[in-house]
Enzyme design. Sequence first.
Site, short mmCIF file in Angstrom:
data_model
loop_
_atom_site.label_atom_id
_atom_site.label_comp_id
_atom_site.label_asym_id
_atom_site.label_seq_id
_atom_site.Cartn_x
_atom_site.Cartn_y
_atom_site.Cartn_z
N SER A 177 0.83 -1.21 0.00
CA SER A 177 0.00 0.00 0.00
C SER A 177 0.86 1.25 0.00
CB SER A 177 -0.91 0.02 1.23
OG SER A 177 -1.54 1.26 1.41
N TYR A 190 -2.62 -1.14 10.21
CA TYR A 190 -2.66 -1.49 8.78
C TYR A 190 -1.36 -1.10 8.08
CZ TYR A 190 -4.11 -1.12 3.86
OH TYR A 190 -4.20 -1.22 2.49
#
Length: 286
Positions: A177, A190
Amino acid sequence: MSDDTETLEMIHEDDLPGHESQMEEKPDWQPRYPGSGRLAGKVALITGADSGIGRAVAALFAREGADIAILYLCEHDDAAETKRIVEAEGRRAITIAGDIGDKEFCDRAVAETVKTLGRLDVLVNNAGEQHPDKDIRDISEEQLKRTFQTNIFGMFFMTQAARPHLAKGSAIVNCTSITMYKGSKELLDYSATKGAITAFTRSLSENLVEDGIRVNAVAPGPIWTPLNPFGGATPEKLETFGEDTPMGRKGQPNEVAPSFLFLACEDSSYMSGQVLHPNGGTIVAG
């Protein structure tokens, strides 16, 4: 395959995982161009393939000639639709429901894929979860463990299960990400898992490259998927989702899927340990 009782236990209080079928603004998953056989005769296993980026990757891989194993948690309606999409491209598809954070499930899923589809050439570790918290003290021990269990343990388990079936010329593509590179003040756990995924990608590449197995990753920016409106982003974030990118908009799953295809096929035969960045023009290091 996990039953409904087991998988329903994994639905979080913030409504994750979400159903694409319930979204008012549907993500764009449709491939944008005709296929050219770049994955002809291949079999790909894609985690989180029921919706979002996973669905777009499944659709594009099928158009390029691959049969698809669709792994998902408990969104049976979405998974059935992805299966229909793959079969409409003239390819075979199977759906396998369960929790990738469970090593035994990963072993069973890979075994079912090989038994039913005959082989395994491409592993796409795409499934993940995120939970926004503005204060690190609000992240419970249970949430922290669960986020790591899905996002990074699941990649280890899937790769361990797939490894005996991956021969020279196979490819692994992981989903990291943009948050790994620029951080995210509301996605602390995350973002930490995405950093681990990038390191895992680079290290696994070094481990497998001599066997002719390439390992790369894709680091999407703000992409419109069920992950966000079903609890993965705050209401405030959703109001301006993607507007802080240089392109000034959110991305769509079919704008990310070609990066996965490139890394899965022979077009990227001289690339391993690398990360592609479909993120709306944000410049990041690495």
